[in-house]
Design a protein around this motif. Sequence first.
Motif, PDB file in Angstrom:
ATOM      1  N   GLY A 230       0.421  -1.540  -0.070  1.00 28.24           N
ATOM      2  CA  GLY A 230       0.061  -0.054   0.061  1.00 28.24           C
ATOM      3  C   GLY A 230       0.664   1.503  -0.155  1.00 28.24           C
ATOM      4  O   GLY A 230       0.779   2.444  -0.822  1.00 28.24           O
ATOM      5  N   MET A 231       1.967   1.567   0.609  1.00 26.90           N
ATOM      6  CA  MET A 231       2.988   2.504   0.646  1.00 26.90           C
ATOM      7  C   MET A 231       3.197   2.478  -0.158  1.00 26.90           C
ATOM      8  O   MET A 231       3.802   3.755  -1.362  1.00 26.90           O
ATOM      9  N   VAL A 232       4.240   1.163  -1.081  1.00 27.96           N
ATOM     10  CA  VAL A 232       4.365   1.921  -2.435  1.00 27.96           C
ATOM     11  C   VAL A 232       3.261   2.020  -3.912  1.00 27.96           C
ATOM     12  O   VAL A 232       4.065   2.987  -4.718  1.00 27.96           O
ATOM     13  N   GLU A 233       1.646   1.989  -3.168  1.00 28.90           N
ATOM     14  CA  GLU A 233       0.957   2.369  -4.143  1.00 28.90           C
ATOM     15  C   GLU A 233       0.910   3.661  -4.361  1.00 28.90           C
ATOM     16  O   GLU A 233       0.872   4.961  -4.979  1.00 28.90           O
ATOM     17  N   GLU A 234       1.489   4.016  -2.851  1.00 27.22           N
ATOM     18  CA  GLU A 234       1.578   5.030  -2.649  1.00 27.22           C
ATOM     19  C   GLU A 234       2.529   6.456  -3.222  1.00 27.22           C
ATOM     20  O   GLU A 234       1.666   7.579  -4.179  1.00 27.22           O
ATOM     21  N   GLU A 235       3.420   6.039  -3.642  1.00 24.28           N
ATOM     22  CA  GLU A 235       4.766   5.862  -4.045  1.00 24.28           C
ATOM     23  C   GLU A 235       4.065   6.283  -5.580  1.00 24.28           C
ATOM     24  O   GLU A 235       4.337   6.891  -6.163  1.00 24.28           O
ATOM     25  N   HIS A 236       3.767   5.462  -6.055  1.00 19.82           N
ATOM     26  CA  HIS A 236       3.181   4.951  -7.566  1.00 19.82           C
ATOM     27  C   HIS A 236       2.475   6.582  -7.921  1.00 19.82           C
ATOM     28  O   HIS A 236       2.314   6.608  -9.012  1.00 19.82           O
ATOM     29  N   VAL A 237       1.468   6.632  -7.285  1.00 18.51           N
ATOM     30  CA  VAL A 237       0.744   8.011  -7.490  1.00 18.51           C
ATOM     31  C   VAL A 237       1.188   8.511  -7.328  1.00 18.51           C
ATOM     32  O   VAL A 237       1.558   9.519  -8.575  1.00 18.51           O
ATOM     33  N   THR A 238       1.677   9.084  -6.496  1.00 18.63           N
ATOM     34  CA  THR A 238       3.884  10.273  -6.464  1.00 18.63           C
ATOM     35  C   THR A 238       3.705  10.164  -8.027  1.00 18.63           C
ATOM     36  O   THR A 238       4.062  11.303  -8.835  1.00 18.63           O
ATOM     37  N   HIS A 239       4.376   9.235  -8.642  1.00 15.43           N
ATOM     38  CA  HIS A 239       5.436   8.909  -9.846  1.00 15.43           C
ATOM     39  C   HIS A 239       3.647   9.551 -10.899  1.00 15.43           C
ATOM     40  O   HIS A 239       5.153  10.676 -11.632  1.00 15.43           O
ATOM     41  N   TYR A 240       3.309   8.618 -11.189  1.00 12.70           N
ATOM     42  CA  TYR A 240       2.369   9.220 -12.139  1.00 12.70           C
ATOM     43  C   TYR A 240       1.636  10.530 -12.132  1.00 12.70           C
ATOM     44  O   TYR A 240       1.924  10.761 -13.159  1.00 12.70           O
ATOM     45  N   GLU A 241       1.215  11.034 -11.302  1.00 12.69           N
ATOM     46  CA  GLU A 241       0.333  12.082 -11.029  1.00 12.69           C
ATOM     47  C   GLU A 241       1.577  13.447 -11.703  1.00 12.69           C
ATOM     48  O   GLU A 241       1.059  14.322 -11.954  1.00 12.69           O
ATOM     49  N   SER A 242       2.688  13.426 -11.223  1.00  9.93           N
ATOM     50  CA  SER A 242       3.647  14.382 -11.522  1.00  9.93           C
ATOM     51  C   SER A 242       4.034  14.261 -12.979  1.00  9.93           C
ATOM     52  O   SER A 242       4.309  15.270 -13.387  1.00  9.93           O
ATOM     53  N   LEU A 243       3.762  13.237 -13.349  1.00 11.61           N
ATOM     54  CA  LEU A 243       3.895  13.525 -15.045  1.00 11.61           C
ATOM     55  C   LEU A 243       2.970  14.457 -15.899  1.00 11.61           C
ATOM     56  O   LEU A 243       3.789  14.912 -16.942  1.00 11.61           O
ATOM     57  N   VAL A 244       1.927  14.638 -15.168  1.00 13.48           N
ATOM     58  CA  VAL A 244       0.940  15.553 -15.831  1.00 13.48           C
ATOM     59  C   VAL A 244       1.592  17.046 -15.526  1.00 13.48           C
ATOM     60  O   VAL A 244       1.565  17.476 -14.706  1.00 13.48           O
ATOM     61  N   ASP A 245       1.410  17.692 -16.947  1.00 13.20           N
ATOM     62  CA  ASP A 245       1.903  19.110 -16.104  1.00 13.20           C
ATOM     63  C   ASP A 245       0.317  20.205 -16.167  1.00 13.20           C
ATOM     64  O   ASP A 245      -0.314  19.574 -16.063  1.00 13.20           O
ATOM     65  N   PRO A 246       1.406  20.875 -14.663  1.00 11.36           N
ATOM     66  CA  PRO A 246       0.497  21.634 -13.438  1.00 11.36           C
ATOM     67  C   PRO A 246      -0.370  22.397 -14.457  1.00 11.36           C
ATOM     68  O   PRO A 246      -0.773  23.568 -13.102  1.00 11.36           O
ATOM     69  N   GLY A 247       0.086  23.096 -15.370  1.00 11.90           N
ATOM     70  CA  GLY A 247      -0.504  24.241 -16.342  1.00 11.90           C
ATOM     71  C   GLY A 247      -2.069  24.192 -16.374  1.00 11.90           C
ATOM     72  O   GLY A 247      -2.292  25.196 -16.743  1.00 11.90           O
ATOM     73  N   GLU A 248      -1.932  23.161 -16.644  1.00 10.03           N
ATOM     74  CA  GLU A 248      -3.485  22.918 -17.511  1.00 10.03           C
ATOM     75  C   GLU A 248      -4.947  23.575 -16.029  1.00 10.03           C
ATOM     76  O   GLU A 248      -4.402  23.469 -15.371  1.00 10.03           O
ATOM     77  N   SER A 249      -5.775  24.502 -17.068  1.00 12.38           N
ATOM     78  CA  SER A 249      -6.601  24.604 -16.211  1.00 12.38           C
ATOM     79  C   SER A 249      -7.514  23.584 -15.946  1.00 12.38           C
ATOM     80  O   SER A 249      -7.549  22.558 -16.299  1.00 12.38           O
ATOM     81  N   TRP A 250      -8.200  23.599 -15.558  1.00  8.26           N
ATOM     82  CA  TRP A 250      -9.424  23.071 -14.601  1.00  8.26           C
ATOM     83  C   TRP A 250     -10.267  22.094 -15.886  1.00  8.26           C
ATOM     84  O   TRP A 250     -10.536  21.210 -15.757  1.00  8.26           O
ATOM     85  N   TRP A 251     -10.700  23.432 -16.480  1.00  9.32           N
ATOM     86  CA  TRP A 251     -11.413  23.048 -17.620  1.00  9.32           C
ATOM     87  C   TRP A 251     -10.775  22.344 -18.897  1.00  9.32           C
ATOM     88  O   TRP A 251     -11.262  21.280 -19.563  1.00  9.32           O
ATOM     89  N   GLU A 252      -9.024  22.752 -18.608  1.00  4.93           N
ATOM     90  CA  GLU A 252      -8.287  21.327 -19.988  1.00  4.93           C
ATOM     91  C   GLU A 252      -8.314  20.450 -19.208  1.00  4.93           C
ATOM     92  O   GLU A 252      -8.826  19.160 -20.260  1.00  4.93           O
ATOM     93  N   MET A 253      -7.886  20.446 -17.819  1.00  3.94           N
ATOM     94  CA  MET A 253      -8.233  19.088 -17.551  1.00  3.94           C
ATOM     95  C   MET A 253      -9.379  17.598 -17.420  1.00  3.94           C
ATOM     96  O   MET A 253      -9.679  16.717 -17.525  1.00  3.94           O
ATOM     97  N   LEU A 254     -10.860  18.443 -17.450  1.00 10.61           N
ATOM     98  CA  LEU A 254     -11.733  18.015 -17.206  1.00 10.61           C
ATOM     99  C   LEU A 254     -11.972  17.386 -18.840  1.00 10.61           C
ATOM    100  O   LEU A 254     -12.976  16.806 -18.418  1.00 10.61           O
ATOM    101  N   LEU A 255     -11.259  18.616 -19.743  1.00  9.22           N
ATOM    102  CA  LEU A 255     -11.639  18.256 -21.136  1.00  9.22           C
ATOM    103  C   LEU A 255     -11.180  16.760 -21.434  1.00  9.22           C
ATOM    104  O   LEU A 255     -11.939  15.954 -21.943  1.00  9.22           O
ATOM    105  N   ASN A 256     -10.107  16.754 -21.152  1.00  7.78           N
ATOM    106  CA  ASN A 256      -8.696  15.467 -21.036  1.00  7.78           C
ATOM    107  C   ASN A 256      -9.192  13.882 -20.333  1.00  7.78           C
ATOM    108  O   ASN A 256      -9.271  13.023 -21.016  1.00  7.78           O
ATOM    109  N   HIS A 257     -10.205  14.455 -19.202  1.00  6.54           N
ATOM    110  CA  HIS A 257     -11.134  13.287 -18.014  1.00  6.54           C
ATOM    111  C   HIS A 257     -12.188  12.913 -19.003  1.00  6.54           C
ATOM    112  O   HIS A 257     -11.883  11.636 -19.305  1.00  6.54           O
ATOM    113  N   GLU A 258     -12.484  13.557 -19.933  1.00  6.43           N
ATOM    114  CA  GLU A 258     -14.079  13.504 -20.511  1.00  6.43           C
ATOM    115  C   GLU A 258     -13.337  12.669 -21.743  1.00  6.43           C
ATOM    116  O   GLU A 258     -13.917  11.122 -22.259  1.00  6.43           O
TER     117      GLU A 258
END
Length: 399
Positions: A230-258
Motif C-alpha cells: 500500500g505504501m508503494v502504491e502511494e509512491e506510484h501515484v506520486t510518480h505518475y501524477e507528477s507527469l501531468v503538466d500542472p499548468g492545465e486549467s481545471w477546464w482543460e483537465m476536465l476536457l482531458n478526463h472526458e
Amino acid sequence: MAFDPLQERGIPLDEQLRNWRELNVTPIDPDAADPYTRCRIITMNGIEVEAVMFSHHAARHCSDPDVKRRLAQVRYIESQQQKAVNWLLPGSSSVLETTIAYEQVAVDLTAWVARMEPDPYLKQAYQFGVLEDFDHLYRYANLYEMIEHRKADKIVDRLTEVMPGRPTYLHHRDPVDNVRRPYERSRTEPLSRLHALTITAAEQQTMNFYMNVGPLHMEPIARQLYQEIGMVEEEHVTHYESLVDPGESWWEMLLNHEFNECYLYHSFMETETDPRVRAIWELHLGMELEHLRLAGELFKRFDGRDPEQVLAPALPPPVTFESNKGYIRDLLTTQVDVTTLGTGYVREAHERFTRMQQAVMGGEEPPSERVIEDNRAISGREYRLETEGPHPVGVRLTP
Ligand SMILES: [Fe+2]
Ligand SMILES: [Fe+2]
Ligand SMILES: [Fe+2]
Ligand SMILES: [Fe+2]
C-alpha cells in the motif's frame, strides 16, 4: 475508420439516469470469464472513480453556482457508471483474488502504455513502474497460495507471468525521489496526456483499495504485506501524477478526463470478448460523448479556446489488454536494478535511498520477503508461474 468523439452524437444528459433495476448488473462468472474482461472492468472502475473525485475537487474550487450544478449533474451519472462497472465483479471472489487481478491490470496496462508512449521520458516512467507492480503480483500470489491454498494461475490464466520483478523492499524510496518532471502541455502529444491520466487513475484506485481492504485480513502476514505494498502504491501515484503538466486549467483537465473516458470505452468496446460487458462499454461511451460535449462548452467559456486545439483529432489505436511477457522479460534484464534520484534514474543505491531503506526496515526483514520464505516453508517451494522458461536474471536473493 477514425473515430472522432467531438463529431459523434451521444445520449442527452437527461436520458442518462438509470433506475436501481438497470444499475443492478449481473456479475461476470469468475471461472468462465476472460481474465482480460476482469482487467477491463477494474480499469474502467478506476477511471470512473477518478472522474467522480476529479469533479468533486473541481466543484470545491468553483464559485459559480450554475457551474457547480452542472458538475453535480454529470458527476451523478459518473457515479452511476462506477456502480454499474464495479458491480460486474463477482462477490464470490476473495479480496486477495481481486488484489491479484488489480496487479495483473497494473502489469499489462502499464506495459501496453509503455510500449505505445511516444515521449522517451514518459516511456521510461512506465517501464520503471511496471517492474514494481510485476513484483507485487508475485508477492501476493505467494500469500494467496499460503492462506487460501490456491494458485494464482487460476486468476491470471497464464496470460501474465508470476515471478520476481524489482524486489518490493527496494521500492521504498525517499518521497522526493518519486516526483517526476511533467510533460509540457503546449508541446506534448495528445496520446501522452491520455496515458498519464489512465495510469494515474489505475494506481490511485489500487492505492485506495489496499488502504481499505488491508485491515480486513486476519493473518498478520497479510495485514503487513498490504501495508507495505500500500505504501508503494502511494509512491506510484506520486510518480505518475507528477507527469501531468500542472499548468492545465481545471477546464482543460476536465476536457482531458472526458476525452479519455471516450477513448477507453471505445477501446474496450472494440476489444471486449464478452457481449454482455461489451454492451455496457457501448452504453457508457454514448454517455461520455455527451459529457465531452458539455466539458467542451465549459472549456470554451472559461478557457477561451476550442476543444480541437488541445484534443487529438481522432482516437488513437485502442488500448488493448494482451500478454506482455517478452516485453517484461526484456525490461527485467535491462532495468531491474534501477532506482530514482531526483527526476532521473540511476543504478547505484545513493545516500538518500539508503537512509530511507534503513528507516522503514527498522533492522528487520520486510513483509514482502517474509511472505516468500513463509510460503517456501509451508508449500515446500515458492510460487511462480514462469511460462516462457527460467527467470531471465536468475533467482532473486533476499536482502
Ligand atoms: Fe464516466
Ligand atoms: Fe502494485
Ligand atoms: Fe502500482
Ligand atoms: Fe464522463
